[in-house]
Design a protein around this motif. Structure first.
Motif, mmCIF file in Angstrom:
data_model
loop_
_atom_site.group_PDB
_atom_site.id
_atom_site.type_symbol
_atom_site.label_atom_id
_atom_site.label_comp_id
_atom_site.label_asym_id
_atom_site.label_seq_id
_atom_site.Cartn_x
_atom_site.Cartn_y
_atom_site.Cartn_z
ATOM 1 N N GLY A 23 0.820 -1.215 0.000
ATOM 2 C CA GLY A 23 0.000 0.000 0.000
ATOM 3 C C GLY A 23 0.854 1.266 0.000
ATOM 4 O O GLY A 23 0.568 2.216 -0.728
ATOM 5 N N LYS A 24 1.916 1.271 0.807
ATOM 6 C CA LYS A 24 2.764 2.476 0.873
ATOM 7 C C LYS A 24 3.631 2.631 -0.373
ATOM 8 O O LYS A 24 3.926 3.752 -0.787
ATOM 9 C CB LYS A 24 3.610 2.459 2.145
ATOM 10 N N LEU A 25 4.002 1.498 -0.975
ATOM 11 C CA LEU A 25 4.747 1.586 -2.234
ATOM 12 C C LEU A 25 3.844 2.212 -3.311
ATOM 13 O O LEU A 25 4.293 3.051 -4.100
ATOM 14 C CB LEU A 25 5.183 0.176 -2.666
ATOM 15 N N ALA A 26 2.570 1.838 -3.281
ATOM 16 C CA ALA A 26 1.606 2.431 -4.221
ATOM 17 C C ALA A 26 1.390 3.911 -3.907
ATOM 18 O O ALA A 26 1.316 4.746 -4.814
ATOM 19 C CB ALA A 26 0.285 1.668 -4.160
ATOM 20 N N THR A 27 1.303 4.240 -2.613
ATOM 21 C CA THR A 27 1.159 5.642 -2.195
ATOM 22 C C THR A 27 2.325 6.478 -2.713
ATOM 23 O O THR A 27 2.139 7.597 -3.214
ATOM 24 C CB THR A 27 1.119 5.735 -0.645
ATOM 25 N N LEU A 28 3.527 5.910 -2.622
ATOM 26 C CA LEU A 28 4.717 6.629 -3.107
ATOM 27 C C LEU A 28 4.607 6.883 -4.612
ATOM 28 O O LEU A 28 4.899 7.987 -5.085
ATOM 29 C CB LEU A 28 5.973 5.819 -2.771
ATOM 30 N N GLY A 29 4.176 5.871 -5.355
ATOM 31 C CA GLY A 29 4.021 6.029 -6.809
ATOM 32 C C GLY A 29 3.047 7.148 -7.152
ATOM 33 O O GLY A 29 3.300 7.963 -8.049
ATOM 34 N N VAL A 30 1.949 7.221 -6.400
ATOM 35 C CA VAL A 30 0.958 8.278 -6.624
ATOM 36 C C VAL A 30 1.543 9.627 -6.204
ATOM 37 O O VAL A 30 1.405 10.628 -6.913
ATOM 38 C CB VAL A 30 -0.350 7.981 -5.847
ATOM 39 N N ALA A 31 2.223 9.644 -5.060
ATOM 40 C CA ALA A 31 2.785 10.896 -4.522
ATOM 41 C C ALA A 31 3.763 11.529 -5.504
ATOM 42 O O ALA A 31 3.865 12.752 -5.598
ATOM 43 C CB ALA A 31 3.479 10.628 -3.188
ATOM 44 N N LEU A 32 4.486 10.688 -6.260
ATOM 45 C CA LEU A 32 5.499 11.220 -7.188
ATOM 46 C C LEU A 32 4.879 11.732 -8.485
ATOM 47 O O LEU A 32 5.573 12.292 -9.331
ATOM 48 C CB LEU A 32 6.538 10.134 -7.501
ATOM 49 N N ARG A 33 3.565 11.500 -8.642
ATOM 50 C CA ARG A 33 2.830 11.970 -9.842
ATOM 51 C C ARG A 33 3.505 11.451 -11.116
ATOM 52 O O ARG A 33 3.802 12.214 -12.047
ATOM 53 C CB ARG A 33 2.734 13.502 -9.852
ATOM 54 N N LEU A 34 3.771 10.162 -11.105
ATOM 55 C CA LEU A 34 4.461 9.526 -12.234
ATOM 56 C C LEU A 34 3.613 9.612 -13.489
ATOM 57 O O LEU A 34 2.399 9.409 -13.444
ATOM 58 C CB LEU A 34 4.716 8.050 -11.900
ATOM 59 N N GLU A 35 4.276 9.910 -14.588
ATOM 60 C CA GLU A 35 3.539 9.974 -15.845
ATOM 61 C C GLU A 35 3.876 8.776 -16.707
ATOM 62 O O GLU A 35 4.957 8.194 -16.601
ATOM 63 C CB GLU A 35 3.890 11.275 -16.577
ATOM 64 N N SER A 36 2.942 8.421 -17.574
ATOM 65 C CA SER A 36 3.162 7.299 -18.475
ATOM 66 C C SER A 36 4.401 7.561 -19.332
ATOM 67 O O SER A 36 4.581 8.669 -19.841
ATOM 68 C CB SER A 36 1.917 7.139 -19.363
ATOM 69 N N GLY A 37 5.251 6.560 -19.426
ATOM 70 C CA GLY A 37 6.471 6.710 -20.216
ATOM 71 C C GLY A 37 7.642 7.264 -19.429
ATOM 72 O O GLY A 37 8.765 7.341 -19.955
ATOM 73 N N ALA A 38 7.414 7.646 -18.165
ATOM 74 C CA ALA A 38 8.519 8.158 -17.340
ATOM 75 C C ALA A 38 9.572 7.062 -17.186
ATOM 76 O O ALA A 38 9.241 5.890 -17.034
ATOM 77 C CB ALA A 38 8.001 8.595 -15.967
ATOM 78 N N ARG A 39 10.840 7.477 -17.245
ATOM 79 C CA ARG A 39 11.944 6.505 -17.130
ATOM 80 C C ARG A 39 12.443 6.427 -15.695
ATOM 81 O O ARG A 39 12.717 7.444 -15.070
ATOM 82 C CB ARG A 39 13.099 6.911 -18.056
ATOM 83 N N VAL A 40 12.559 5.189 -15.204
ATOM 84 C CA VAL A 40 12.985 4.966 -13.819
ATOM 85 C C VAL A 40 14.223 4.068 -13.812
ATOM 86 O O VAL A 40 14.259 3.052 -14.511
ATOM 87 C CB VAL A 40 11.854 4.279 -13.011
ATOM 88 N N LEU A 41 15.218 4.466 -13.031
ATOM 89 C CA LEU A 41 16.391 3.611 -12.805
ATOM 90 C C LEU A 41 16.375 3.201 -11.338
ATOM 91 O O LEU A 41 16.181 4.029 -10.465
ATOM 92 C CB LEU A 41 17.682 4.386 -13.107
ATOM 93 N N ASP A 42 16.564 1.917 -11.066
ATOM 94 C CA ASP A 42 16.495 1.425 -9.684
ATOM 95 C C ASP A 42 17.748 0.608 -9.359
ATOM 96 O O ASP A 42 17.915 -0.506 -9.864
ATOM 97 C CB ASP A 42 15.216 0.576 -9.519
ATOM 98 N N LEU A 43 18.629 1.175 -8.536
ATOM 99 C CA LEU A 43 19.862 0.471 -8.154
ATOM 100 C C LEU A 43 19.601 -0.344 -6.878
ATOM 101 O O LEU A 43 19.213 0.209 -5.857
ATOM 102 C CB LEU A 43 20.999 1.473 -7.916
ATOM 103 N N GLY A 44 19.821 -1.647 -6.957
ATOM 104 C CA GLY A 44 19.454 -2.535 -5.846
ATOM 105 C C GLY A 44 17.958 -2.768 -5.889
ATOM 106 O O GLY A 44 17.241 -2.516 -4.924
#
Ligand code: SAH
Length: 248
Positions: A23-44
């Motif tokens: 739930g909080k991971l989803a909250t974070l995604g909403v909080a960041l106002r991610l747009e379709s096609g946004a590029r994300v890099l995740d280290l670890g």
């Protein structure tokens, strides 16, 4: 190349290898106002839950790099399961010094800042992959209350009290690094339980199916000691959060 086996055993059933709940991971995604096609890099990137669910819910695309072979395989399976395998890529490897070719909208290191020697080094590393106006995500523990002694800090599996800061000090440290703090999502104690206590059932079941494994003694010792250690130390003293930063 892999992480110590005990982590692969204890966290084999985890989708999220940190104290944030789904739930909080989803909250974070909403909080960041991610747009379709946004590029994300995740280290670890662990088992890829952040990238996969954000690809599913918000249409982001991106890459995750993780040193655990098992977690990386799980991430690829999760991407298939959520139907986002064409949006996200998972690389099994060492993320130390990794910089993406193209500037990303979100550059994240959630619960693995040792990759660049701590928070400051990780912010600096992630900034190299960031497009102008992009967001850096750092997942990091902080002291809920300062440990009264070094022994208490060690009970939290820290080397010393100075390993972590109180929340206001952690925020001030981001500011000193030249970043605005633009969002944060924090885990509470019940959220910590979902991360830590979930390891106990996994270890117990693993012991039942692997009684003669060379790691059985280590896993048995951990299963016996961890609930008490966690309740006395980590649960009381350590907080955890993901902080969204924008370089000034
Ligand atoms: N961000 C993920 C995983 C956090 S746990 C999540 O929140 O679910 C820390 C992760 O760092 C583990 O998956 C571990 O395998 C990975 N890791 C540790 N050292 C690493 C390194 N040098 N390069 C890449 N990944 C590393």
């Amino acid at each position: 190349m892999d992480i110590p086996r005990i982590f692969n055993i204890a966290e084999s059933a985890h989708r999220i290898h940190n104290p944030l709940t789904p739930g909080k991971l989803a909250t974070l995604g909403v909080a960041l106002r991610l747009e379709s096609g946004a590029r994300v890099l995740d280290l670890g990137s662990g088992s890829g839950e952040m990238l996969c669910t954000w690809a599913h819910d918000h249409g982001v695309v991106g890459t995750g790099i993780d040193m655990s072979r098992l977690f990386t395989e799980q991430a690829k399976r999760r991407a298939e399961e959520l139907g986002v395998a064409d949006q996200v890529k998972f690389i099994h490897g060492d993320a130390t010094g990794y910089v993406s070719d193209e500037g990303v909208d979100v550059a994240a290191c959630v619960g693995a800042t040792w990759i660049a020697g701590g928070v400051a080094g990780t912010v600096e590393l992630l900034a190299q992959s960031l497009r102008t106006g992009g967001i850096i995500l750092i997942g990091e523990p902080y002291w809920r209350q300062l440990p009264p002694t070094k022994e208490v800090a060690k009970g939290c599996l820290a080397n010393s009290i100075s390993d972590f800061l109180l929340l206001p000090e952690l925020l001030a440290s981001f500011d000193r690094l030249g970043c605005d703090i633009v969002e944060m999502v924090l885990a509470d104690q019940d959220d910590w339980d979902r991360y830590e206590a979930a390891k106990w059932l996994t270890m117990r079941r693993w012991l039942e199916t692997n009684p003669d494994d060379e790691s059985a003694e280590e896993v048995r010792a951990k299963l016996t000691s961890e609930p008490g250690r966690y309740a006395a130390y980590t649960r009381e003293y350590l907080g955890w959060g993901v902080f969204a930063l924008m370089p000034r």
